[in-house]
Design an enzyme around this catalytic site. Structure first.
Site, mmCIF file in Angstrom:
data_model
loop_
_atom_site.group_PDB
_atom_site.id
_atom_site.type_symbol
_atom_site.label_atom_id
_atom_site.label_comp_id
_atom_site.label_asym_id
_atom_site.label_seq_id
_atom_site.Cartn_x
_atom_site.Cartn_y
_atom_site.Cartn_z
ATOM 1 N N GLU A 33 33.563 45.462 48.378
ATOM 2 C CA GLU A 33 34.342 44.787 49.423
ATOM 3 C C GLU A 33 35.828 44.801 49.095
ATOM 4 O O GLU A 33 36.218 44.526 47.954
ATOM 5 C CB GLU A 33 33.836 43.346 49.538
ATOM 6 C CG GLU A 33 33.823 42.824 50.949
ATOM 7 C CD GLU A 33 32.849 43.569 51.856
ATOM 8 O OE1 GLU A 33 33.259 44.595 52.440
ATOM 9 O OE2 GLU A 33 31.698 43.127 51.981
ATOM 10 N N ASP A 36 37.918 49.728 49.966
ATOM 11 C CA ASP A 36 37.980 51.039 50.644
ATOM 12 C C ASP A 36 39.427 51.498 50.797
ATOM 13 O O ASP A 36 39.743 52.674 50.664
ATOM 14 C CB ASP A 36 37.235 51.047 51.992
ATOM 15 C CG ASP A 36 37.705 50.029 53.012
ATOM 16 O OD1 ASP A 36 38.475 49.104 52.656
ATOM 17 O OD2 ASP A 36 37.299 50.142 54.193
ATOM 18 N N SER A 67 34.800 45.375 80.136
ATOM 19 C CA SER A 67 34.080 44.851 78.972
ATOM 20 C C SER A 67 33.132 43.776 79.476
ATOM 21 O O SER A 67 33.561 42.750 79.990
ATOM 22 C CB SER A 67 35.067 44.235 77.971
ATOM 23 O OG SER A 67 34.355 43.359 77.112
ATOM 24 N N SER A 125 31.391 44.447 61.766
ATOM 25 C CA SER A 125 32.102 45.637 62.183
ATOM 26 C C SER A 125 32.002 45.911 63.685
ATOM 27 O O SER A 125 31.742 47.035 64.119
ATOM 28 C CB SER A 125 31.565 46.808 61.362
ATOM 29 O OG SER A 125 32.197 47.953 61.649
ATOM 30 N N GLU A 159 43.011 51.606 64.885
ATOM 31 C CA GLU A 159 43.103 50.230 64.404
ATOM 32 C C GLU A 159 44.380 50.014 63.580
ATOM 33 O O GLU A 159 45.077 49.019 63.721
ATOM 34 C CB GLU A 159 41.863 49.888 63.588
ATOM 35 C CG GLU A 159 41.627 48.421 63.535
ATOM 36 C CD GLU A 159 40.187 48.052 63.275
ATOM 37 O OE1 GLU A 159 39.974 46.945 62.783
ATOM 38 O OE2 GLU A 159 39.269 48.848 63.541
ATOM 39 N N ASP A 171 34.110 51.045 57.809
ATOM 40 C CA ASP A 171 33.316 50.655 58.973
ATOM 41 C C ASP A 171 33.116 51.832 59.923
ATOM 42 O O ASP A 171 32.016 52.075 60.427
ATOM 43 C CB ASP A 171 34.003 49.502 59.718
ATOM 44 C CG ASP A 171 34.236 48.303 58.812
ATOM 45 O OD1 ASP A 171 33.650 48.273 57.711
ATOM 46 O OD2 ASP A 171 34.995 47.407 59.201
ATOM 47 N N TYR A 220 44.640 39.805 55.618
ATOM 48 C CA TYR A 220 44.041 41.101 55.304
ATOM 49 C C TYR A 220 45.145 42.111 54.975
ATOM 50 O O TYR A 220 45.072 42.828 53.972
ATOM 51 C CB TYR A 220 43.195 41.600 56.483
ATOM 52 C CG TYR A 220 42.477 42.895 56.198
ATOM 53 C CD1 TYR A 220 41.157 42.899 55.764
ATOM 54 C CD2 TYR A 220 43.116 44.125 56.323
ATOM 55 C CE1 TYR A 220 40.494 44.089 55.489
ATOM 56 C CE2 TYR A 220 42.480 45.314 56.044
ATOM 57 C CZ TYR A 220 41.162 45.283 55.635
ATOM 58 O OH TYR A 220 40.521 46.466 55.350
HETATM 59 C C1 GLA Z 1 37.006 45.127 57.144
HETATM 60 C C2 GLA Z 1 37.725 46.477 57.206
HETATM 61 C C3 GLA Z 1 37.136 47.466 56.184
HETATM 62 C C4 GLA Z 1 37.049 46.847 54.800
HETATM 63 C C5 GLA Z 1 36.415 45.458 54.858
HETATM 64 C C6 GLA Z 1 36.454 44.760 53.528
HETATM 65 O O1 GLA Z 1 35.683 45.269 57.567
HETATM 66 O O2 GLA Z 1 37.604 47.030 58.501
HETATM 67 O O3 GLA Z 1 37.896 48.654 56.178
HETATM 68 O O4 GLA Z 1 38.302 46.807 54.179
HETATM 69 O O5 GLA Z 1 37.034 44.623 55.823
HETATM 70 O O6 GLA Z 1 35.688 45.449 52.609
#
Ligand code: GLA
Length: 384
Positions: A33, A36, A67, A125, A159, A171, A220
Site C-alpha cells: 500500500e 506503487d 451517471s 478503486s 486522474e 488500480d 494523498y
Molecule cells: C489509491 C491509488 C493507488 C495507490 C493506493 C494506495 O488507490 O489510486 O494508486 O496508491 O491508493 O496504495
C-alpha cells in the site's frame, strides 16, 4: 433479464438507440500500500464488482454522459482539456476522453450511460473502474484500440493530470489485467507481473468505514511529494540504487538516520512494505495463510504509524477484526484516511466476523459498516 440486456434497455431509453457495453472491475489490494507511486511492488486482485459503460457514437463532437449513480447528465466537447476540470464526477470521464486522444486515438462523439456497483470512495478503486470502462467503451465505438497497459496508463494520466489526484498505476492495472481467483504481483517500475492463486479455504472480507476518502484531496498528494523527496535523497546518497524498493534493511537504516523524523518513518514504510509484498507473494504461492495474515497485521501497523494514512475508524475496524476467531490478518486498504479494511478469515467464521464488525463498530462510532465478502473476477473489456 441479464445485467447486460437490462443496461442496454436503459441505454435505449436514454439515447434512443442501442449501445455497446464495456465493463471494468474494482479491486482489493492484498498488500503493497502506498508504494506503487514510488516504483514499488503491489499485490491486487480484481473483483466481480465493477463499473459498466454503455456507449453509442454521436454525429457531433460532444460527449453526453448519464451517471445512474449520481442521477445526473453532463455534456462536454470531445476536445476537452484539463483546464475544463470542474471537480465533479464527470472529470473522470472527460479526463479519459482527453487522455485517450493524447495517446493518439481518434475518438467519436458519444452518448454514455454509466452504472456501477463499486461503492464510491471506499478504497475498492471505483475511480479506476470508471476510467477503464469508459476507455473501453469510447475506444470500441470509435473503432480504435490500445493495449491493456496503454488503457491503464491513460486512466492514470486522466486522474493525475485532469482530475488532479496523483495516484499510481495499481488500480488501473488491476482493472485491465485482473485474473479470476488470482492476485497479481506487479512491479510498478516496469509493469512486469506474475500471478498466484488466492487461498481457496479462506475468504477476504471488506468492511467499509463509511468515512469517505477523496484521493484528490491533500494528504494523498502530500505523501506522494514526500516519496519523491525520498527518491531524490536516496539517488544522491546511493546512486546505484535506482529504486527505493531495492534498498537493503541496513541501507535504509543508515539513510534514515540522516532524515527528519517524518521522512524517516515514510522511508521505513516504503522499504518494509516492499519486503512484505515479496513475502506475501511467496506465502500465496506456498499456501501459507498464517504468514499472509501476519503480513497484513504488520502492513496496517506500518501504514498507521509510519506512513500515517490510517484514521480512527479504520483502526477501530482493524482492532475489532483482530479479536474475532478465525481471523488471520486485517489491515486498512487503499488510499486510506477512510475507505475500508481488508480481513483474511477462515470460511466458517465469515458471518461471525461480519456480525462482530457491525456490533462493535456501531458501539464505537455510531455508524453501521457495510461489509462485503469478496468475489473475484477478471480484467475489464467490451462485453457486448
Ligand atoms: C489509491 C491509488 C493507488 C495507490 C493506493 C494506495 O488507490 O489510486 O494508486 O496508491 O491508493 O496504495
Amino acid at each position: 433479464m441479464s445485467r447486460i440486456s437490462d443496461l442496454q434497455e436503459r441505454f435505449q431509453v436514454f439515447a434512443g438507440r442501442p449501445g455497446r457495453v464495456a465493463f471494468a472491475p474494482g479491486r482489493i489490494n492484498l498488500i503493497g500500500e502506498h508504494i506503487d507511486y514510488s516504483a514499488g511492488f503491489v499485490l491486487p486482485a480484481s473483483l466481480a464488482l465493477g463499473t459498466w459503460t454503455v456507449a453509442a457514437p454521436r454525429d457531433d463532437r460532444n460527449v453526453r454522459v448519464l451517471s445512474e449513480g449520481q442521477n445526473e447528465t453532463e455534456m462536454f466537447p470531445l476536445d476537452v482539456t484539463p483546464k475544463a476540470a470542474s471537480r465533479r464526477w464527470s472529470d473522470y470521464v472527460a479526463g479519459v476522453t482527453w487522455a485517450l486522444q493524447q495517446a493518439g486515438c481518434k475518438l467519436r462523439g458519444a452518448d454514455l450511460l454509466i452504472a456501477s456497483d463499486v461503492p464510491m470512495g471506499s478504497g475498492l478503486s471505483s475511480s479506476a473502474a470508471l476510467e477503464v470502462s469508459v476507455a473501453y467503451a469510447l475506444l470500441t465505438i470509435s473503432n480504435a484500440s490500445l493495449s491493456p497497459l496503454e488503457i491503464a496508463r491513460a486512466g492514470q494520466r486522466a486522474e493525475n493530470e485532469f482530475v488532479g489526484a496523483r495516484c499510481g498505476i495499481m488500480d488501473q492495472f488491476a482493472a485491465t489485467h485482473g485474473q479470476p481467483g488470482r492476485a497479481i504481483m506487479l512491479d510498478c517500475a516496469d509493469y512486469s507481473w506474475q500471478s498466484a492463486p488466492l487461498p481457496a479455504t479462506h475468504r477476504w472480507v471488506v468492511a467499509n468505514s463509511l468515512v469517505k476518502h477523496a484521493v484528490a484531496d491533500g494528504e494523498y498528494n502530500v505523501r506522494r511529494a514526500e516519496s519523491e523527496e525520498l527518491i531524490d535523497y536516496v539517488r544522491r546518497r546511493i546512486p546505484q540504487r535506482a529504486r527505493l524498493s531495492e534498498l537493503s534493511g541496513a541501507e535504509a537504516n543508515e539513510l534514515m538516520s540522516g532524515l527528519p523524523a517524518t521522512l524517516a518513518r515514510r522511508l521505513r514504510h516504503i522499504v518494509s512494505e516492499n519486503r512484505r509484498v515479496h513475502e506475501a507473494f511467496a506465502a500465496l504461492t506456498s499456501g501459507d495463510v498464517v504468514l499472509l495474515g501476519q503480513l497484513l497485521f504488520a502492513s496496517h501497523e506500518s501504514l498507521r504509524r509510519d506512513y500515517e494514512v490510517s484514521c480512527r475508524e479504520l483502526d477501530v475496524l482493524v482492532e475489532i477484526a483482530s479479536g474475532v476467531p478465525g481471523v488471520l490478518g486485517t489491515r486498512m486498504m487503499g488510499g486510506g484516511f477512510g475507505g475500508c479494511t481488508l480481513t483474511l478469515v477462515e470460511e466458517p467464521h465469515v458471518e461471525n466476523l461480519r456480525e462482530q464488525l457491525r456490533l462493535h463498530y456501531v458501539q464505537s462510532t455510531g455508524k453501521e459498516p457495510d461489509t462485503y465478502i469478496c468475489e473475484f473476477g477478471g480484467a475489464g473489456g467490451v462485453l457486448a
